[in-house]
Design a protein around this motif. Structure first.
Motif, PDB file in Angstrom:
ATOM      1  N   ARG A   1       0.820  -1.210   0.000  1.00  0.00           N
ATOM      2  CA  ARG A   1       0.000   0.000   0.000  1.00  0.00           C
ATOM      3  C   ARG A   1       0.857   1.263   0.000  1.00  0.00           C
ATOM      4  NH1 ARG A   1      -4.737  -1.503   4.436  1.00  0.00           N
ATOM      5  NH2 ARG A   1      -5.472  -3.414   3.385  1.00  0.00           N
ATOM      6  N   SER A   2       1.918   1.254   0.776  1.00  0.00           N
ATOM      7  CA  SER A   2       2.816   2.406   0.864  1.00  0.00           C
ATOM      8  C   SER A   2       4.235   1.915   0.661  1.00  0.00           C
ATOM      9  CB  SER A   2       2.678   3.107   2.223  1.00  0.00           C
ATOM     10  OG  SER A   2       3.639   4.128   2.359  1.00  0.00           O
ATOM     11  N   ALA A   3       4.847   2.344  -0.431  1.00  0.00           N
ATOM     12  CA  ALA A   3       6.208   1.901  -0.715  1.00  0.00           C
ATOM     13  C   ALA A   3       7.192   2.428   0.326  1.00  0.00           C
ATOM     14  CB  ALA A   3       6.624   2.358  -2.114  1.00  0.00           C
ATOM     15  N   VAL A   4       6.978   3.651   0.810  1.00  0.00           N
ATOM     16  CA  VAL A   4       7.897   4.232   1.801  1.00  0.00           C
ATOM     17  C   VAL A   4       7.818   3.462   3.116  1.00  0.00           C
ATOM     18  CG1 VAL A   4       8.494   6.316   3.067  1.00  0.00           C
ATOM     19  CG2 VAL A   4       7.691   6.487   0.722  1.00  0.00           C
ATOM     20  N   GLY A   5       6.596   3.186   3.598  1.00  0.00           N
ATOM     21  CA  GLY A   5       6.454   2.452   4.855  1.00  0.00           C
ATOM     22  C   GLY A   5       6.964   1.021   4.760  1.00  0.00           C
ATOM     23  N   PHE A   6       6.691   0.354   3.633  1.00  0.00           N
ATOM     24  CA  PHE A   6       7.151  -1.022   3.471  1.00  0.00           C
ATOM     25  C   PHE A   6       8.674  -1.094   3.452  1.00  0.00           C
ATOM     26  CE2 PHE A   6       8.595  -4.289   0.456  1.00  0.00           C
ATOM     27  CZ  PHE A   6       8.190  -5.427   1.134  1.00  0.00           C
ATOM     28  N   LEU A   7       9.321  -0.223   2.690  1.00  0.00           N
ATOM     29  CA  LEU A   7      10.782  -0.260   2.600  1.00  0.00           C
ATOM     30  C   LEU A   7      11.435   0.173   3.900  1.00  0.00           C
ATOM     31  CD1 LEU A   7      11.278   1.186  -0.983  1.00  0.00           C
ATOM     32  CD2 LEU A   7      11.468  -1.194  -0.255  1.00  0.00           C
TER      33      LEU A   7
END
Length: 370
Positions: free
Chosen positions: A269-275
């Motif tokens: 859903r959120s690339a920033v949060g996942f990474l």
């Protein structure tokens, strides 16, 4: 092949051999055709997709079956816009393949209203007639029931009012003369850092090679998975954590594989949060410091012959530049001690051979015959 067939007395549907033996349609298209053919008249008002759901035919299977039925003339569709502006799709189902003209004729016979001209073909409504204004001339708007007075812009007043003279502003206090300083050189313009009361802004730190490599890896993830699209600012903020992976011995390809491996089932859903979560919680352990290698052992020297005056010649392996073996050097030391102290005491760990050599050397030092 043996065959035993009993014709049902009720609840059956006639199926044409052309439909059952048609190799151009798959089994889903044939089952859907026979199912709709056997429905009562009360169920024909529903769309074909809703009828297919009763057979648990959804998604790709239904789209493929419908496409085959349309290609071979069993299903025909007309899409148009009604009087209310809403788009309506009308479907015609037949158990006999029909051409487009034949299907249009059947549609006209079954639904005369639907076979009429479409909304685009219908004559447009007449234009509204020209309307005339009401009786009377237009009047200017009134403000609060009062008629606005006329303005006399060009009229001069005989005695204009006197204007008040402005009060003189107080003179500012003279500032003290600044201390004389070195005058700037010709052609040199002082910068903002040299002006008093201002602080010099330090230049931004140059990114390290690890940060540059980490940012490049993060920005390249979108080429493999579109949902990993990052902005430049987001990648620069995450590069601090990603650089720790590179500092601990991982290559750029290993870092990219660790970030893209095992994606969540529901998607990202959120690339920033996942990474950020993966970079923080799956960071490898820092390698232990490598101990310095042990120095190589000294080279083994060759055997040499002892130069002491012993009864038998013998060899030894020297450690340095000595020319006598350890036993002979010890015997020489005891011989000197016995001559100085005039005694014949020996330590208990001294062998008989060493004692004889020490006594012979002591006698030789005293000048006595052996």
């Amino acid at each position: 092949m043996l065959r035993h067939v009993i014709a049902p007395s009720s609840g059956w549907t006639k199926a044409s051999h052309a439909v059952v033996r048609d190799r151009r349609m798959n089994s889903d298209a044939k089952i859907l055709l026979l199912y709709v053919q056997g429905l009562p008249e009360s169920a024909t008002g529903r769309p074909l997709g809703e009828l297919a759901q009763r057979l648990e035919m959804k998604g790709r299977a239904y789209q493929q079956a419908k496409k085959q039925l349309i290609e071979h003339g069993y299903v025909h569709e007309w899409r148009g816009q009604g009087d209310g502006g809403r788009w309506v799709t009308e479907q015609l189902f037949t158990n006999t393949p029909l051409t487009r003209d034949e299907a249009r004729a059947v549609r006209a016979r079954l639904s005369p209203e639907a076979a009429g001209p479409t909304r685009a073909e219908r004559p447009s409504a007449p234009q509204p007639s020209a309307q005339y204004p009401t009786v009377g001339e237009p009047t200017p708007p009134s403000a609060g029931g009062y008629v606005p007075e006329e303005e006399h812009v060009d009229e001069n007043t005989p005695h204009p009012p006197s204007e008040a003279e402005p009060e003189p502003e107080p003179e500012p206090d003279p500032e003290p003369d600044p201390k004389p300083g070195p005058e700037p050189e010709a052609g040199h313009r002082p910068t903002s850092a040299q002006e008093p009361g201002t602080e010099a802004t330090p230049p931004p730190p140059h990114p390290s090679p690890q940060l540059t490599r980490a940012e490049r890896v993060l920005l390249s993830l979108r080429h493999t998975r579109r949902e990993m699209l990052l902005g430049v600012g987001e990648a620069r903020a995450l590069a601090v954590e990603a650089a720790k992976w590179l500092e601990r011995g991982l290559t750029e390809s290993e870092l990219r594989h660790a970030l893209l491996a095992e994606p969540p089932k529901g998607g990202v859903r959120s690339a920033v949060g996942f990474l950020r979560h993966r970079l923080t919680h799956k960071c490898p352990v820092a390698p232990a410091p490598v101990a310095p290698p042990e120095p190589p052992p000294p080279p083994v020297r060759a055997l040499i012959t002892c130069t002491s005056e012993a009864e038998e010649d013998h060899v030894f392996r020297p450690l340095g530049d000595e020319t006598e073996c350890a036993d002979c050097r010890r015997a020489t030391a005891y011989a000197n001690w016995m001559v100085d102290t005039d005694t014949y005491d020996f330590p208990p760990d001294m062998t008989w051979r060493q004692r004889f050599v020490a006594v012979a050397k002591a006698d030789a030092l005293r000048g006595e015959p052996a």
